[in-house]
Scaffold this motif. Sequence first.
Motif: not given
Length: 134
Positions: A47-49, A55-56, A74-76, A127-129
Amino acid sequence: TFSEAEFAGLRELFKRLITWLRGRFGEAVVFVTSSELQQIRARGWSQETWSSSVRLRNYRDEHVQFMVPATGPPSWRENGAAGAAPTSLLLRRLSGPAETGDETGDETRVVSPGEDVTLDAGTEYELVLVPEGA
């Protein structure tokens, strides 16, 4: 430290190496951070932010259960209401074997923070907004 010319030369060498690797091995070549590599070696998935996504990557030969995080890049927080945690996110399958019957394995679905999701074996996700207005 490197001079600007040395840095440009190293960057060009790296680009040529990546082009050669992708040409020879195609999509089998995946570049990961040292953190991801440590996670993959320790548990078989990572799991990388990133700046605007998580990204998984599941390299195991079996499914993995994963809890959708309540916090992320941070953008979330910047795009949420008064910096609040997101209430829904998109989980996109980027690569991996088709589990749902379509040829590409492409899949996108809405998930919520705290929700348990299954990461299919040998599959990469993002995984995105959820985009505004979607």
